[in-house]
Each structure stands twice: as C-alpha cells, then as structure tokens.
Design an enzyme around this catalytic site. Sequence first.
Site, PDB file in Angstrom:
ATOM      1  N   ASP A  66       1.188  -1.321   0.502  1.00 29.83           N
ATOM      2  CA  ASP A  66       0.040   0.160  -0.054  1.00 29.83           C
ATOM      3  C   ASP A  66       0.906   1.603  -0.073  1.00 29.83           C
ATOM      4  O   ASP A  66       1.502   1.841   1.123  1.00 29.83           O
ATOM      5  CB  ASP A  66      -1.090   0.010   1.545  1.00 29.83           C
ATOM      6  CG  ASP A  66      -2.264   1.678   1.664  1.00 29.83           C
ATOM      7  OD1 ASP A  66      -1.852   2.197   0.505  1.00 29.83           O
ATOM      8  OD2 ASP A  66      -2.990   1.111   2.272  1.00 29.83           O
ATOM      9  N   VAL A  67       1.080   2.397  -1.333  1.00 25.20           N
ATOM     10  CA  VAL A  67       1.886   3.195  -1.237  1.00 25.20           C
ATOM     11  C   VAL A  67       1.744   4.215  -0.021  1.00 25.20           C
ATOM     12  O   VAL A  67       2.262   5.304   0.405  1.00 25.20           O
ATOM     13  CB  VAL A  67       1.985   3.226  -2.722  1.00 25.20           C
ATOM     14  CG1 VAL A  67       2.185   2.866  -3.308  1.00 25.20           C
ATOM     15  CG2 VAL A  67       0.270   4.130  -2.557  1.00 25.20           C
ATOM     16  N   ASN A  93       4.271   4.988  -9.913  1.00 23.51           N
ATOM     17  CA  ASN A  93       2.778   5.272 -11.135  1.00 23.51           C
ATOM     18  C   ASN A  93       1.594   5.343 -10.096  1.00 23.51           C
ATOM     19  O   ASN A  93       0.569   5.590 -11.150  1.00 23.51           O
ATOM     20  CB  ASN A  93       2.777   3.510 -11.912  1.00 23.51           C
ATOM     21  CG  ASN A  93       2.685   3.162 -12.556  1.00 23.51           C
ATOM     22  OD1 ASN A  93       1.560   4.392 -13.182  1.00 23.51           O
ATOM     23  ND2 ASN A  93       1.170   2.675 -11.949  1.00 23.51           N
ATOM     24  N   TYR A 157      -7.409  16.638  -7.474  1.00 18.09           N
ATOM     25  CA  TYR A 157      -6.705  15.771  -8.569  1.00 18.09           C
ATOM     26  C   TYR A 157      -5.132  16.498  -9.222  1.00 18.09           C
ATOM     27  O   TYR A 157      -4.442  16.220  -8.929  1.00 18.09           O
ATOM     28  CB  TYR A 157      -6.998  14.798 -10.131  1.00 18.09           C
ATOM     29  CG  TYR A 157      -6.614  13.989 -10.862  1.00 18.09           C
ATOM     30  CD1 TYR A 157      -6.259  12.702  -9.953  1.00 18.09           C
ATOM     31  CD2 TYR A 157      -5.824  14.704 -11.677  1.00 18.09           C
ATOM     32  CE1 TYR A 157      -5.126  12.063 -10.554  1.00 18.09           C
ATOM     33  CE2 TYR A 157      -5.210  13.636 -12.928  1.00 18.09           C
ATOM     34  CZ  TYR A 157      -4.966  12.348 -12.176  1.00 18.09           C
ATOM     35  OH  TYR A 157      -4.124  11.910 -13.410  1.00 18.09           O
ATOM     36  N   LYS A 161      -1.399  15.845  -8.782  1.00 14.98           N
ATOM     37  CA  LYS A 161      -0.929  16.087  -8.916  1.00 14.98           C
ATOM     38  C   LYS A 161       0.365  17.511 -10.093  1.00 14.98           C
ATOM     39  O   LYS A 161       2.273  17.141  -9.713  1.00 14.98           O
ATOM     40  CB  LYS A 161      -0.967  15.659 -10.876  1.00 14.98           C
ATOM     41  CG  LYS A 161      -1.749  14.051 -11.339  1.00 14.98           C
ATOM     42  CD  LYS A 161      -0.925  13.177 -11.034  1.00 14.98           C
ATOM     43  CE  LYS A 161      -1.016  12.032 -10.437  1.00 14.98           C
ATOM     44  NZ  LYS A 161      -0.521  10.628 -11.113  1.00 14.98           N
ATOM     45  N   VAL A 190      -4.206   9.138 -21.468  1.00  9.26           N
ATOM     46  CA  VAL A 190      -4.133   7.501 -21.547  1.00  9.26           C
ATOM     47  C   VAL A 190      -5.362   6.914 -21.419  1.00  9.26           C
ATOM     48  O   VAL A 190      -5.771   6.312 -20.999  1.00  9.26           O
ATOM     49  CB  VAL A 190      -2.669   7.544 -20.538  1.00  9.26           C
ATOM     50  CG1 VAL A 190      -2.097   5.709 -21.065  1.00  9.26           C
ATOM     51  CG2 VAL A 190      -1.714   8.305 -20.853  1.00  9.26           C
ATOM     52  N   THR A 192      -6.741   3.456 -20.144  1.00 10.14           N
ATOM     53  CA  THR A 192      -6.556   2.647 -19.226  1.00 10.14           C
ATOM     54  C   THR A 192      -7.821   2.702 -19.100  1.00 10.14           C
ATOM     55  O   THR A 192      -8.694   3.640 -19.458  1.00 10.14           O
ATOM     56  CB  THR A 192      -5.740   3.025 -18.541  1.00 10.14           C
ATOM     57  OG1 THR A 192      -6.184   4.102 -18.271  1.00 10.14           O
ATOM     58  CG2 THR A 192      -4.592   3.469 -18.439  1.00 10.14           C
TER      59      THR A 192
END
Length: 241
Positions: A66-67, A93, A157, A161, A190, A192
């Site tokens: 878990d980051v 990532n 967000y 970032k 992207v 995804t």
Amino acid sequence: MKDLKGKVALITGGTKGIGYGVAEALLRQGLKVVITSRDENAANEAADSLASKTNSKGAVIGVQADVRRLDSQKEAVNQALSTFGQLDIVIANAGLGHFGSIEELTVEQWNDVIDTNLSGVFNSIKASVDALKESKGYYITISSLAGTNFFAGGSAYNASKFGVTGFTQAVMLDLRQYGVKVSTIMPGSVSTHFNGNEPSDKGAWKIQIEDMGELVVDLLKMNPRTLPSKIEIRPTTPPSK
C-alpha cells in the site's frame, strides 16, 4: 543504463494500465520486475500474466503493498532486494482520482487522492533511496498534464499531480549528487481503466500503455550524462470538440 538486462525495477500500481505496460516493456528488455498492488491476488495474477506474455518466468513477482504506508513500501523494497539481490529502478505509478466541485468533494475523497498520488510517491522514494544510492539507480514518477493544467472539478487530482511534479523535480536536485537519476513523465489522455474508463478501439487516438513502456525504456537507455527531468507527452491528434 545502456545495458538494461539484469537490472531490477519496482513498479507501484503495476497490475493494469500504465504500470502494466511499463512492466511488460521492461521484461522484454531483460529486466527483472516487481509489481505492487493493494490487492495481493491482483498482484500475483498480473505477474503470472506478464510472465506468460513475455516468456519471463522467474523474472517477475507480484507483491501486496500500500503506497499510502511507508512501512508497506519498505517491505516491498525488502522483497525486491531479497528476491533479486538489488534494486535499480523505481517507477512510482500508483494513482487514482476523485473528481467534482469543491462543494461536492468530501474530506475522505481528498485524503484518498493526496495520500495515494502524492504521499504514495514520497513513500515509494523514501523507502528505496538507500538502495538506489547503492545502485546509482533511476526514479521515474508518473505525474500528468493535470500537474500543470488545472480544470474545474479537479481540485484534489490537480493538487496531487502539481505536487508530484514539484516534488520530483526537487528530489532530482537532492539525489543527482549521488549519481541517481530522477524524471517525471506527464502524460495526457492514456487508454487505461482510470476513472471508470474501459479501453476500446474508440480510444485508439489516446496514448497507449505500450507507448508509455517504450518511453520509459528510452529514458533508461539514454546516456547517463543527460537527464530529461520532466517530460510532457500528449496524443498527437485528439478528437475535434
């Protein structure tokens, strides 16, 4: 890192999307790869899939981590070192998004985005800095064009970032004296599963995950004297509005 074969990379959030695409590209270059996920089953399944696709059995493992927790990231680093004996590359990532007006955004959503996207990058680097100083390795963080272009409904967000972009640039200055390279990649759209999207032919105009993998390989192969510290990429021809 002109010779990538045998190098070891740890990729957070490596079970799908950008992380999976980067993992596949690195395995095809002869690297050994550790992918992490909060979900142990997802990590193991993705590792098995990657090994099968790239004929790399024994060169890729999945690790539950878990980051958001420094101790969890330290354990992931320790597993990489104990399995493969070294750690040369960390791809920070893992990320997620909650979107909405500041009037609608909850404290829980704010914390989830900041803890994962920004503190998660801090934890990933903090946990591995001794190992990468030892190997004179390479950090690559995955930021976003949202780290320089703000938009309505993106307060959490955007903040995460913008933070990743600035944090990475400062870390680059901190660590280059040790021969450690640090770059951030800032992609636009992207293809995804991010934010509930389902990759399909309709998204063929977007950056593809294999493009992200190719870019990471190119960065790693660049002459050590040169450092592209911040890279913006975007789709060549987006749909007309």
